[in-house]
Design an enzyme around this catalytic site. Sequence first.
Site, PDB file in Angstrom:
ATOM      1  N   HIS A   1      40.534  49.590  56.658  1.00 23.55           N
ATOM      2  CA  HIS A   1      41.284  49.931  55.450  1.00 23.55           C
ATOM      3  C   HIS A   1      41.952  51.302  55.621  1.00 23.55           C
ATOM      4  CE1 HIS A   1      41.771  50.190  50.938  1.00 23.55           C
ATOM      5  NE2 HIS A   1      41.758  51.479  51.248  1.00 23.55           N
ATOM      6  N   GLU A   2      41.189  52.275  56.125  1.00 19.94           N
ATOM      7  CA  GLU A   2      41.747  53.616  56.306  1.00 19.94           C
ATOM      8  C   GLU A   2      42.799  53.646  57.410  1.00 19.94           C
ATOM      9  OE1 GLU A   2      41.257  55.736  54.061  1.00 19.94           O
ATOM     10  OE2 GLU A   2      39.745  54.457  53.124  1.00 19.94           O
TER      11      GLU A   2
ATOM     12  N   HIS B   1      46.203  52.884  56.194  1.00 17.75           N
ATOM     13  CA  HIS B   1      46.898  54.039  55.615  1.00 17.75           C
ATOM     14  C   HIS B   1      47.514  54.909  56.707  1.00 17.75           C
ATOM     15  CE1 HIS B   1      45.704  53.173  51.566  1.00 17.75           C
ATOM     16  NE2 HIS B   1      44.414  53.358  51.779  1.00 17.75           N
TER      17      HIS B   1
ATOM     18  N   GLU C   1      46.477  50.453  47.751  1.00 15.08           N
ATOM     19  CA  GLU C   1      45.087  50.093  48.002  1.00 15.08           C
ATOM     20  C   GLU C   1      44.936  48.585  48.165  1.00 15.08           C
ATOM     21  OE1 GLU C   1      42.591  52.145  48.638  1.00 15.08           O
ATOM     22  OE2 GLU C   1      44.100  53.728  48.530  1.00 15.08           O
TER      23      GLU C   1
END
Length: 630
Positions: A159-160, A163, A237
């Site tokens: 997930h990070e 980004h 998100e």
Amino acid sequence: MNFFERQARARRTSTRLVVLFALAVLGIVVAVDLVVLVMIGPQPGPLVAATLGTIAVIGLGSLFRIASLGGGGDKVAQQLGGVPVPEDTTDPNLRRLRNVVEEMAIASGVPVPRIYVLEHENAINAFAAGYSPSDAVVAVTRGTLDRLNRDELQGVVAHEFSHILNGDMRLNIRLVGVLFGILMIGIIGRKILWYGRGTRSSGALAVFGLALVAIVVGSLGVFFGRMIKAGVSRSREVLADASAVQFTRQTQGIAGALKKIGGLESGSRFAQREDAEEVAHMLFGDGIGLSGLFATHPPLLQRIQALEPGFRPEQLTQLQARWLATPPDGLQEDVALGLVPPGELPQAGSALSVTPPMVAAQVARPHDDDYARAHTLVVSVDDALRAVATHRDAVMPLVLALLFDADEAVRAKQRTEIVGRLGTAIATEADHLHRTHLLTLHPMLRLPLASMAFPGLRRRARAEIGAFLDTVHAMVHADDHVSLFEYCLGRLLEVQLREALDPARHARFGRRKPGNVKQEFATLLSVVAWAGNPGDRAAAQRAYLAGMQRVLPRDHVPYAPPARGVLALDDVWEPLDALDPLAKQVLVEAITAAISHDGQVSVAESELLRTLCGVLHCPLPPTLEQLPRH
């Protein structure tokens, strides 16, 4: 939506952020002017002074905060109390975290980021911060390490990484700086009240009255700041959750992490709420407990159900009861999972079947096969060599050894350059590593080794890094016989380290169009074609034309073998890196077309392609020989 489209969208979002900030400033100025009108009346002088003073306070506050974050992701992590994870750590929890992050970085085609742990936070949360992949950090809380199993940790880290790859970090860190300005008036009011408590003079009471007014007006800044963060963060998100599933090819990991956030009393909320407020839009989970219009994240149950549509609220209640009695232990859960057996690397001489659109679609868009390949790459590195790559004092000789030319005469000149700038000891160690480990190294392991060594290089003193970069430059320019791969690897190291030294300076989105860099296109493609077809001018011309047809189909720029060889590329990187994101997509397709003009790509050529794309900030995963992605 591919990487280049996401980059274009991120640039538009940056513009929208400026507009929203301007509207917030306007709202605060109007509020201050209304207070002045009520207290003094409609007098132009005080109104103008109040307007200019308010704008100055907000502007200076934003500039101050942006400057304080000029160091990039490290500054954010350190200000939140983050503790760096050593490259050679033997702690099982930290080693597991580092392994996951290293494999994700290799699978994504970016340098391994610095890793931090927020030791004082027992909640499950994480964030990525920085201006670019070269200065990125990934930080997780102690609760994340203790409570999540490896699959769940992979989901959070994936997930990070989305980004990092999507350009969200750059926007997020600028958002911290910009929004600090509109909070300044309220901050000033609170500071006056705090430092002036206990004073009873009449003048002090008037000052306290103004401080209270500043706090009330400052609440508008809090309102606008939270609205802007919520508007920018929520949709990103959702996309990051989807990207994590795409990356790891299983929903159990990230869904399991979200369930533990909902099922454990500590959840994802920081103990230090005031610190978390500023970075709430960066976090994996809700760090401060905002909801409704101010929520920076979609509702937790909604995120879980997006991953597991059949999940019901009562199941979360059951998990809460179970974990209240016996909290989960991530490492113990790992025992039941077993290890993923490593696959095999393709033969060094094998050929891969790729197409230009397929490669462009993979830029910054890793999938589960990339993660599996990254795992295979990491475990394929000899233990002794991996120890060198994670040892702070050994990374310089290792990376320099990767740049040694195959020709012994050139290598002797390169060794002389090392001795002259860094000393005999480093030159001797680099030569030893080259002879004992790197001569027989599989070509697919060179970039992963450089990636694993990157955190150690970043930890050296600025003067040492400067001398190291001078040495890298001297090595790749030792003479005209330096190979294209060695030249590009050296250039990639320079780009990534210089960005890590001064991250804010290098954060930008390009705007140039292909028509403005025709000669640079021609130079790059002619070098690629010449290097891939040495001694065969006809084949090199076909490769060149295949690439030019992709990028400038209506222009006729004749093929000419580069007189300076790979050194001709010195003048093309900056203008090509400044291309508009969608123009970069075409450039990647053109490079791929030139390399694969004969219908296939060797393993060595695929690594060259990844290196070229890395220099142009278009990171490619390690697995090119796969089906097109949708």
